[in-house]
Scaffold this motif. Structure first.
Motif, PDB file in Angstrom:
ATOM      1  N   ARG A  76       0.835  -1.207   0.000  1.00  0.00           N
ATOM      2  CA  ARG A  76       0.000   0.000   0.000  1.00  0.00           C
ATOM      3  C   ARG A  76       0.863   1.247   0.000  1.00  0.00           C
ATOM      4  O   ARG A  76       0.579   2.222  -0.694  1.00  0.00           O
ATOM      5  N   GLU A  80       0.756   4.060  -2.958  1.00  0.00           N
ATOM      6  CA  GLU A  80       0.317   5.429  -2.651  1.00  0.00           C
ATOM      7  C   GLU A  80       1.430   6.432  -2.915  1.00  0.00           C
ATOM      8  O   GLU A  80       1.163   7.556  -3.351  1.00  0.00           O
ATOM      9  N   ASP A  84       1.346  10.142  -5.161  1.00  0.00           N
ATOM     10  CA  ASP A  84       1.351  11.381  -4.386  1.00  0.00           C
ATOM     11  C   ASP A  84       2.522  12.258  -4.820  1.00  0.00           C
ATOM     12  O   ASP A  84       3.674  11.842  -4.733  1.00  0.00           O
ATOM     13  N   ALA A  90       3.216  11.758   1.674  1.00  0.00           N
ATOM     14  CA  ALA A  90       3.126  10.310   1.468  1.00  0.00           C
ATOM     15  C   ALA A  90       3.789   9.571   2.631  1.00  0.00           C
ATOM     16  O   ALA A  90       3.251   8.591   3.159  1.00  0.00           O
TER      17      ALA A  90
END
Length: 198
Positions: A76, A80, A84, A90
């Motif tokens: 994850r 992500e 970002d 982040a």
């Protein structure tokens, strides 16, 4: 971390494993026998033997779930980070995710880490995975930002050491505000030094 093991559709082995992890997260592993664990989680010694074979077998299954949870968190984080534009934000989002989990599973994580350090059979594979898996993910996060691999690897090791040190601090003191402030300061310094302002 154990949601997939404790949901309403979980039965048999997975349900027992989820309850065992919940018990160990709250009380620690220590020298808990299968009989004591069975009584604590509302099952029988015979059922634990049937599903896991031995205490070592149960602990190996616990290690697998804890380590899989870490891999899922890392996946994850990397995904992500790619999306970002702000590496500081982040990183802080990831930090909050990790600290939320650590408040529940942190003591178990650190206890299993100590089992790995001692070379106990159920945790021996963790010696490599608790460092290398995390370093590789952190290197990838920095690489996405254009940081050269050698610098990214050095920074990743620092990131891991600082994060684990602050998690240890949090679990001992409970002072999340101070720990979060320390991480914000560290992350801002690291991002400014390696990437600059987005």
């Amino acid at each position: 971390m154990t949601d997939s093991l404790s949901g309403p559709r979980s039965t048999g082995r997975d349900a027992l494993l989820g309850r065992a992890i919940g018990h160990f997260a709250e009380h620690g592993v220590g020298d808990t026998s299968l009989r004591a664990l069975a009584e604590a989680i509302g099952t029988s010694h015979r059922m634990l033997i049937y599903h896991f074979g031995s205490r070592e077998g149960l602990l190996a299954a616990v290690v697998d779930v804890v380590e899989q949870g870490a891999r899922d968190t890392l996946a994850r984080m990397v995904e992500e980070a790619r999306d970002d534009p702000d590496p500081f934000e982040a990183g802080m989002r990831f930090w909050h995710l990790v600290t939320d989990e650590a408040l529940v599973y942190g003591p178990l994580f650190f206890e299993l880490s100590s089992h790995a350090m001692l070379g106990l059979p159920h945790a021996v594979d963790l010696r490599e995975r608790l460092v290398t898996t995390w370093l590789d993910a952190l290197v990838e996060m920095w690489g996405v930002r254009g940081v050269p691999k050698r610098a990214a690897r050095l920074q990743a090791r620092l990131d891991l050491a600082v994060a684990r040190g602050l998690l240890h601090d949090l679990l001992l003191t409970g002072d999340r505000r101070a720990v979060d402030a320390a991480m914000r300061s560290y992350a801002r310094t690291a991002v400014d030094a390696l990437v600059g302002t987005p």
